[in-house]
Motif scaffolding. Structure first.
Motif, short mmCIF file in Angstrom:
data_model
loop_
_atom_site.label_atom_id
_atom_site.label_comp_id
_atom_site.label_asym_id
_atom_site.label_seq_id
_atom_site.Cartn_x
_atom_site.Cartn_y
_atom_site.Cartn_z
N ARG A 93 8.59 30.82 -27.43
CA ARG A 93 9.07 30.15 -26.22
C ARG A 93 8.95 28.66 -26.43
O ARG A 93 8.18 28.19 -27.28
CB ARG A 93 8.27 30.61 -25.01
N LEU A 94 9.71 27.91 -25.66
CA LEU A 94 9.63 26.45 -25.75
C LEU A 94 8.24 25.99 -25.34
O LEU A 94 7.70 26.43 -24.34
CB LEU A 94 10.68 25.81 -24.85
N SER A 95 7.66 25.14 -26.17
CA SER A 95 6.34 24.59 -25.87
C SER A 95 6.23 23.22 -26.52
O SER A 95 5.74 23.09 -27.64
CB SER A 95 5.25 25.53 -26.40
N PRO A 96 6.72 22.19 -25.83
CA PRO A 96 6.73 20.85 -26.42
C PRO A 96 5.36 20.38 -26.89
O PRO A 96 5.25 19.70 -27.90
CB PRO A 96 7.25 19.97 -25.28
N LEU A 97 4.30 20.76 -26.18
CA LEU A 97 2.95 20.35 -26.58
C LEU A 97 2.55 20.94 -27.93
O LEU A 97 1.74 20.37 -28.65
CB LEU A 97 1.92 20.75 -25.52
N ASP A 98 3.12 22.10 -28.27
CA ASP A 98 2.84 22.74 -29.56
C ASP A 98 3.91 22.43 -30.60
O ASP A 98 3.91 23.02 -31.68
CB ASP A 98 2.72 24.26 -29.38
N GLY A 99 4.85 21.56 -30.26
CA GLY A 99 5.90 21.19 -31.20
C GLY A 99 6.99 22.24 -31.35
O GLY A 99 7.70 22.27 -32.35
N ILE A 100 7.15 23.10 -30.34
CA ILE A 100 8.18 24.14 -30.41
C ILE A 100 9.30 23.76 -29.45
O ILE A 100 9.16 23.87 -28.23
CB ILE A 100 7.61 25.53 -30.06
N GLY A 101 10.39 23.31 -30.04
CA GLY A 101 11.56 22.92 -29.26
C GLY A 101 12.72 23.85 -29.53
O GLY A 101 12.57 24.88 -30.19
N PRO A 102 13.91 23.50 -29.05
CA PRO A 102 15.09 24.36 -29.24
C PRO A 102 15.39 24.66 -30.71
O PRO A 102 15.80 25.76 -31.05
CB PRO A 102 16.22 23.54 -28.61
N ARG A 103 15.17 23.69 -31.58
CA ARG A 103 15.45 23.90 -33.01
C ARG A 103 14.49 24.94 -33.60
O ARG A 103 14.90 25.82 -34.36
CB ARG A 103 15.35 22.59 -33.78
N GLU A 104 13.21 24.84 -33.25
CA GLU A 104 12.21 25.76 -33.79
C GLU A 104 12.46 27.20 -33.31
O GLU A 104 12.18 28.15 -34.03
CB GLU A 104 10.79 25.32 -33.41
N LEU A 105 13.00 27.35 -32.10
CA LEU A 105 13.31 28.68 -31.59
C LEU A 105 14.67 29.18 -32.06
O LEU A 105 14.99 30.34 -31.85
CB LEU A 105 13.29 28.70 -30.06
N GLY A 106 15.44 28.32 -32.66
CA GLY A 106 16.77 28.73 -33.12
C GLY A 106 17.71 29.04 -31.96
O GLY A 106 18.45 30.03 -32.02
N LEU A 107 17.67 28.21 -30.94
CA LEU A 107 18.51 28.47 -29.77
C LEU A 107 19.99 28.44 -30.10
O LEU A 107 20.79 29.07 -29.41
CB LEU A 107 18.19 27.49 -28.64
N ASP A 108 20.36 27.75 -31.17
CA ASP A 108 21.77 27.74 -31.58
C ASP A 108 22.24 29.15 -31.94
O ASP A 108 23.37 29.53 -31.66
CB ASP A 108 22.01 26.75 -32.72
N ARG A 109 21.36 29.95 -32.55
CA ARG A 109 21.71 31.35 -32.88
C ARG A 109 21.91 32.17 -31.62
O ARG A 109 22.82 32.98 -31.53
CB ARG A 109 20.61 31.99 -33.74
N LEU A 110 21.05 31.96 -30.62
CA LEU A 110 21.20 32.67 -29.35
C LEU A 110 22.51 32.28 -28.69
O LEU A 110 23.25 33.14 -28.20
CB LEU A 110 20.03 32.36 -28.41
N LEU A 111 22.83 30.99 -28.67
CA LEU A 111 24.07 30.53 -28.03
C LEU A 111 25.29 31.12 -28.73
O LEU A 111 26.26 31.51 -28.08
CB LEU A 111 24.13 29.01 -28.01
N ALA A 112 25.24 31.20 -30.06
CA ALA A 112 26.34 31.81 -30.81
C ALA A 112 26.46 33.30 -30.47
O ALA A 112 27.56 33.83 -30.29
CB ALA A 112 26.13 31.61 -32.31
N ARG A 113 25.32 33.97 -30.39
CA ARG A 113 25.31 35.40 -30.07
C ARG A 113 25.85 35.64 -28.66
O ARG A 113 26.66 36.53 -28.42
CB ARG A 113 23.88 35.94 -30.20
N ALA A 114 25.40 34.83 -27.70
CA ALA A 114 25.85 35.00 -26.32
C ALA A 114 27.32 34.63 -26.15
O ALA A 114 28.00 35.14 -25.25
CB ALA A 114 24.99 34.15 -25.38
N GLY A 115 27.83 33.77 -27.02
CA GLY A 115 29.23 33.34 -26.93
C GLY A 115 30.16 34.12 -27.82
O GLY A 115 31.24 33.64 -28.16
#
Length: 199
Positions: free
Chosen positions: A110-132
């Motif tokens: 999950r997104l956690s800026p304090l732990d350095g986990i942003g959209p890139r680390e979660l691979g949100l681009d893959r999710l957006l491609a899958r959903a689209g």
């Protein structure tokens, strides 16, 4: 501190498991070595096989031996609905309800800026491609109701709504079998806000 550096290493390795502290790790190590060497060997083989053969499913990002997991390959699943969860354990819990017949996408966090986990680390681009992909019509956000889960759901809702997809969120409320006097105030407030008509 154990009498052997090898035993120390085993105890330290067992501590990587969630909820396992130094004493629990020590008990596990002693149990495996003293009473269940066959179990220890089986555990070793299963871990080695899992690390060597499991990979992420190309469609849902869950774990699979194949490029596409059995759940994603099942033609009886409703491909128009995509449920986004944080972990494979969350997927398993929803499947156990036997009430959802759509497909999934596992964020593996999950997104956690304090732990350095942003959209890139979660691979949100893959999710957006899958959903689209043209098949998905509704995305159900089933992230946990923690601060990080809420931030993740809010971010995903904004990104997915911009792609003309229906975006919904799991509702919250008083648990089945729960009593109001034993329920926290935030849950009661949310249940009131999300109340529904009975007729």
């Amino acid at each position: 501190m154990a009498a052997s550096p090898i035993l120390d290493e085993l105890i330290a390795a067992l501590r990587c498991l969630p909820g396992v502290g130094p004493r629990s790790a020590q008990r596990m190590a002693w149990h495996l070595l003293q009473r269940d060497r066959k179990g220890a060997s089986r555990l070793t083989q299963a871990l080695e096989r899992s690390l060597a053969q499991l990979r992420h499913c190309e469609r849902c990002n869950g774990f699979s031996e194949e490029d596409v997991c059995a759940l994603c390959a099942n033609p009886r699943r409703d491909a128009s609905r995509l449920c986004v969860v944080e972990t494979p354990a969350d997927l398993a819990m929803i499947e156990q309800t036997q009430t959802y017949d759509g497909l999934y996408y596992v964020l593996m966090g999950r997104l956690s800026p304090l732990d350095g986990i942003g959209p890139r680390e979660l691979g949100l681009d893959r999710l957006l491609a899958r959903a689209g992909d043209g098949e998905v019509k509704e995305v159900i956000l089933a992230t946990n109701f923690t601060n990080e889960g809420e931030v993740t759901a809010h971010t995903l809702a904004a990104l997915l709504s911009a792609r003309a997809l229906v975006v919904s969120r799991l509702s919250r409320g008083v648990p089945v079998g729960g009593e109001l006097e034993n329920t926290d105030i935030g849950t009661i407030a949310q249940a009131l806000a999300e109340r529904r008509a009975l007729s």
